[in-house]
Motif scaffolding. Structure first.
Motif, PDB file in Angstrom:
ATOM      1  N   LEU A 102     -20.668  -7.313  22.051  1.00 40.34           N
ATOM      2  CA  LEU A 102     -19.543  -6.524  21.553  1.00 40.34           C
ATOM      3  C   LEU A 102     -18.789  -7.333  20.511  1.00 40.34           C
ATOM      4  CD1 LEU A 102     -18.202  -5.056  24.885  1.00 40.34           C
ATOM      5  CD2 LEU A 102     -19.596  -3.937  23.182  1.00 40.34           C
ATOM      6  N   ASP A 103     -18.484  -6.694  19.430  1.00 37.21           N
ATOM      7  CA  ASP A 103     -17.688  -7.345  18.405  1.00 37.21           C
ATOM      8  C   ASP A 103     -16.615  -6.371  17.932  1.00 37.21           C
ATOM      9  OD1 ASP A 103     -19.195  -5.545  17.000  1.00 37.21           O
ATOM     10  OD2 ASP A 103     -20.195  -7.010  15.730  1.00 37.21           O
ATOM     11  N   GLU A 104     -15.944  -6.722  16.890  1.00 41.16           N
ATOM     12  CA  GLU A 104     -14.829  -5.907  16.412  1.00 41.16           C
ATOM     13  C   GLU A 104     -15.271  -4.738  15.539  1.00 41.16           C
ATOM     14  OE1 GLU A 104     -15.785  -8.946  13.392  1.00 41.16           O
ATOM     15  OE2 GLU A 104     -15.404  -9.092  15.513  1.00 41.16           O
ATOM     16  N   GLN A 105     -16.562  -4.519  15.359  1.00 43.46           N
ATOM     17  CA  GLN A 105     -17.044  -3.499  14.436  1.00 43.46           C
ATOM     18  C   GLN A 105     -16.609  -2.090  14.834  1.00 43.46           C
ATOM     19  OE1 GLN A 105     -18.420  -4.193  11.558  1.00 43.46           O
ATOM     20  NE2 GLN A 105     -18.382  -2.033  11.054  1.00 43.46           N
ATOM     21  N   LEU A 106     -16.690  -1.741  16.109  1.00 44.95           N
ATOM     22  CA  LEU A 106     -16.284  -0.400  16.551  1.00 44.95           C
ATOM     23  C   LEU A 106     -14.797  -0.188  16.321  1.00 44.95           C
ATOM     24  CD1 LEU A 106     -17.004   2.285  17.930  1.00 44.95           C
ATOM     25  CD2 LEU A 106     -16.535   1.176  20.110  1.00 44.95           C
ATOM     26  N   MET A 107     -14.000  -1.186  16.663  1.00 42.33           N
ATOM     27  CA  MET A 107     -12.562  -1.062  16.467  1.00 42.33           C
ATOM     28  C   MET A 107     -12.219  -0.947  14.981  1.00 42.33           C
ATOM     29  SD  MET A 107      -9.452  -3.554  17.558  1.00 42.33           S
ATOM     30  CE  MET A 107      -9.826  -4.737  16.300  1.00 42.33           C
ATOM     31  N   LEU A 108     -12.840  -1.759  14.149  1.00 37.96           N
ATOM     32  CA  LEU A 108     -12.540  -1.708  12.720  1.00 37.96           C
ATOM     33  C   LEU A 108     -13.001  -0.396  12.089  1.00 37.96           C
ATOM     34  CD1 LEU A 108     -13.354  -5.361  11.619  1.00 37.96           C
ATOM     35  CD2 LEU A 108     -11.108  -4.304  11.899  1.00 37.96           C
ATOM     36  N   SER A 109     -14.093   0.164  12.590  1.00 41.12           N
ATOM     37  CA  SER A 109     -14.583   1.415  12.004  1.00 41.12           C
ATOM     38  C   SER A 109     -13.685   2.604  12.364  1.00 41.12           C
ATOM     39  CB  SER A 109     -16.018   1.681  12.445  1.00 41.12           C
ATOM     40  OG  SER A 109     -16.065   1.899  13.830  1.00 41.12           O
ATOM     41  N   THR A 110     -12.948   2.521  13.453  1.00 43.65           N
ATOM     42  CA  THR A 110     -12.066   3.614  13.836  1.00 43.65           C
ATOM     43  C   THR A 110     -10.600   3.353  13.505  1.00 43.65           C
ATOM     44  OG1 THR A 110     -11.816   2.711  16.063  1.00 43.65           O
ATOM     45  CG2 THR A 110     -13.580   4.307  15.727  1.00 43.65           C
ATOM     46  N   LEU A 111     -10.308   2.187  12.990  1.00 42.86           N
ATOM     47  CA  LEU A 111      -8.920   1.819  12.708  1.00 42.86           C
ATOM     48  C   LEU A 111      -8.298   2.692  11.615  1.00 42.86           C
ATOM     49  CD1 LEU A 111      -6.958  -0.255  13.777  1.00 42.86           C
ATOM     50  CD2 LEU A 111      -7.680  -1.796  11.982  1.00 42.86           C
ATOM     51  N   ALA A 112      -9.098   3.276  10.753  1.00 52.71           N
ATOM     52  CA  ALA A 112      -8.578   4.111   9.669  1.00 52.71           C
ATOM     53  C   ALA A 112      -7.852   5.351  10.183  1.00 52.71           C
ATOM     54  CB  ALA A 112      -9.716   4.530   8.742  1.00 52.71           C
ATOM     55  N   TRP A 113      -8.175   5.798  11.405  1.00 51.22           N
ATOM     56  CA  TRP A 113      -7.508   6.972  11.967  1.00 51.22           C
ATOM     57  C   TRP A 113      -6.045   6.731  12.260  1.00 51.22           C
ATOM     58  CZ3 TRP A 113      -9.356  11.679  11.810  1.00 51.22           C
ATOM     59  CH2 TRP A 113     -10.726  11.849  11.686  1.00 51.22           C
ATOM     60  N   TRP A 114      -5.654   5.479  12.479  1.00 55.46           N
ATOM     61  CA  TRP A 114      -4.272   5.196  12.860  1.00 55.46           C
ATOM     62  C   TRP A 114      -3.280   5.528  11.759  1.00 55.46           C
ATOM     63  CZ3 TRP A 114      -2.308   4.879  17.420  1.00 55.46           C
ATOM     64  CH2 TRP A 114      -3.142   4.579  18.482  1.00 55.46           C
ATOM     65  N   LYS A 115      -3.706   5.468  10.507  1.00 58.39           N
ATOM     66  CA  LYS A 115      -2.752   5.817   9.446  1.00 58.39           C
ATOM     67  C   LYS A 115      -2.366   7.296   9.526  1.00 58.39           C
ATOM     68  CE  LYS A 115      -6.471   6.127   6.071  1.00 58.39           C
ATOM     69  NZ  LYS A 115      -7.058   5.508   4.907  1.00 58.39           N
ATOM     70  N   TYR A 116      -3.282   8.154   9.965  1.00 56.54           N
ATOM     71  CA  TYR A 116      -2.954   9.564  10.133  1.00 56.54           C
ATOM     72  C   TYR A 116      -2.054   9.784  11.343  1.00 56.54           C
ATOM     73  CZ  TYR A 116      -6.783  10.014   6.834  1.00 56.54           C
ATOM     74  OH  TYR A 116      -7.579   9.882   5.753  1.00 56.54           O
ATOM     75  N   ILE A 117      -2.332   9.045  12.410  1.00 50.68           N
ATOM     76  CA  ILE A 117      -1.483   9.151  13.596  1.00 50.68           C
ATOM     77  C   ILE A 117      -0.074   8.683  13.282  1.00 50.68           C
ATOM     78  CG2 ILE A 117      -1.150   8.264  15.937  1.00 50.68           C
ATOM     79  CD1 ILE A 117      -4.217   8.193  16.192  1.00 50.68           C
ATOM     80  N   LEU A 118       0.049   7.592  12.538  1.00 46.67           N
ATOM     81  CA  LEU A 118       1.383   7.108  12.166  1.00 46.67           C
ATOM     82  C   LEU A 118       2.082   8.062  11.204  1.00 46.67           C
ATOM     83  CD1 LEU A 118       0.666   3.293  11.821  1.00 46.67           C
ATOM     84  CD2 LEU A 118       1.874   4.487  13.662  1.00 46.67           C
ATOM     85  N   LEU A 119       1.329   8.745  10.363  1.00 39.44           N
ATOM     86  CA  LEU A 119       1.918   9.744   9.474  1.00 39.44           C
ATOM     87  C   LEU A 119       2.508  10.906  10.292  1.00 39.44           C
ATOM     88  CD1 LEU A 119       2.288  10.591   6.469  1.00 39.44           C
ATOM     89  CD2 LEU A 119       0.143  11.842   6.728  1.00 39.44           C
ATOM     90  N   VAL A 120       1.785  11.366  11.288  1.00 42.60           N
ATOM     91  CA  VAL A 120       2.289  12.424  12.164  1.00 42.60           C
ATOM     92  C   VAL A 120       3.506  11.915  12.940  1.00 42.60           C
ATOM     93  CG1 VAL A 120       1.738  13.846  14.182  1.00 42.60           C
ATOM     94  CG2 VAL A 120       0.100  13.633  12.330  1.00 42.60           C
ATOM     95  N   HIS A 121       3.459  10.675  13.403  1.00 40.19           N
ATOM     96  CA  HIS A 121       4.599  10.093  14.105  1.00 40.19           C
ATOM     97  C   HIS A 121       5.833  10.073  13.219  1.00 40.19           C
ATOM     98  CE1 HIS A 121       6.985   7.416  16.590  1.00 40.19           C
ATOM     99  NE2 HIS A 121       7.060   6.555  15.600  1.00 40.19           N
ATOM    100  N   GLY A 122       5.668   9.684  11.960  1.00 35.62           N
ATOM    101  CA  GLY A 122       6.788   9.687  11.017  1.00 35.62           C
ATOM    102  C   GLY A 122       7.315  11.085  10.761  1.00 35.62           C
ATOM    103  N   GLY A 123       6.424  12.070  10.749  1.00 33.91           N
ATOM    104  CA  GLY A 123       6.851  13.448  10.540  1.00 33.91           C
ATOM    105  C   GLY A 123       7.668  13.985  11.693  1.00 33.91           C
ATOM    106  N   PHE A 124       7.308  13.595  12.907  1.00 33.10           N
ATOM    107  CA  PHE A 124       8.057  14.073  14.067  1.00 33.10           C
ATOM    108  C   PHE A 124       9.325  13.267  14.312  1.00 33.10           C
ATOM    109  CE2 PHE A 124       4.468  16.611  14.933  1.00 33.10           C
ATOM    110  CZ  PHE A 124       4.803  17.522  15.887  1.00 33.10           C
ATOM    111  N   ALA A 125       9.370  12.048  13.791  1.00 32.46           N
ATOM    112  CA  ALA A 125      10.568  11.222  13.990  1.00 32.46           C
ATOM    113  C   ALA A 125      11.658  11.737  13.081  1.00 32.46           C
ATOM    114  CB  ALA A 125      10.263   9.766  13.684  1.00 32.46           C
TER     115      ALA A 125
END
Length: 168
Positions: A145-168
């Motif tokens: 196991l390495d960081e490849q799976l985490m790094l490949s899915t990390l791009a989704w967090w910018k959308y989650i944070l965008l939604v968080h900012g919209g609801f805040a």
């Protein structure tokens, strides 16, 4: 009241010349919304903690029962290896579950801070469940196991944070 909505359960407002209508018994994010929708959302999040973390324990119980019943009838090495080798750890499924839950926490956390507590409870329960599953249930991974799976899915967090900012 909007000109084209006649139903009392529709809530309408006008902003920048556009009319927007939502169906429901309460206006968006008022006290009744938190009681009606927020309460059910928190209940669902509590149930998600239980159901997402119960699978490895239930799977282990079923697997132990299967081993106990089939142990005497399996005499070849291949059958015994198959019987005693655990399932693969569902990495993609667990990542999806964690992202889904943390997305809910960040989306509704600014309006309902108790979701942050539920998020912490979910992370702690998931950590201990996965740790137990890795030690007692699942087989060793086929590759390191390495960081490849985490790094490949990390791009989704910018959308989650965008939604968080919209609801805040």
């Amino acid at each position: 009241k909007c000109s084209w909505c006649t139903n009392e359960d529709w809530h309408c407002w006008e902003r920048d010349g556009r009319q927007t209508c939502l169906f429901g018994s309460s206006a968006i994010f008022d006290g009744a919304w938190y009681r009606d929708v927020g309460g059910w959302l928190l209940l669902q999040m509590c149930l998600m903690i239980l159901t997402m973390n119960a699978y490895p324990f239930l799977h282990n119980a079923a697997w132990a029962l299967k081993r106990r019943c089939a142990q005497a009838s399996y005499v070849t090495l291949n059958k015994m290896l198959k019987l005693y080798t655990g399932p693969r750890f569902p990495y993609a499924q667990r990542y999806g579950q964690v992202y889904c839950y943390m997305g809910l926490v960040l989306t509704y956390g600014s309006g309902m801070p108790v979701t942050y507590v539920l998020g912490l409870l979910y992370v702690v329960c998931t950590y201990w469940t996965d740790k137990w599953g890795m030690l007692r249930l699942y087989r060793l991974p086929d590759r390191a196991l390495d960081e490849q799976l985490m790094l490949s899915t990390l791009a989704w967090w910018k959308y989650i944070l965008l939604v968080h900012g919209g609801f805040a």
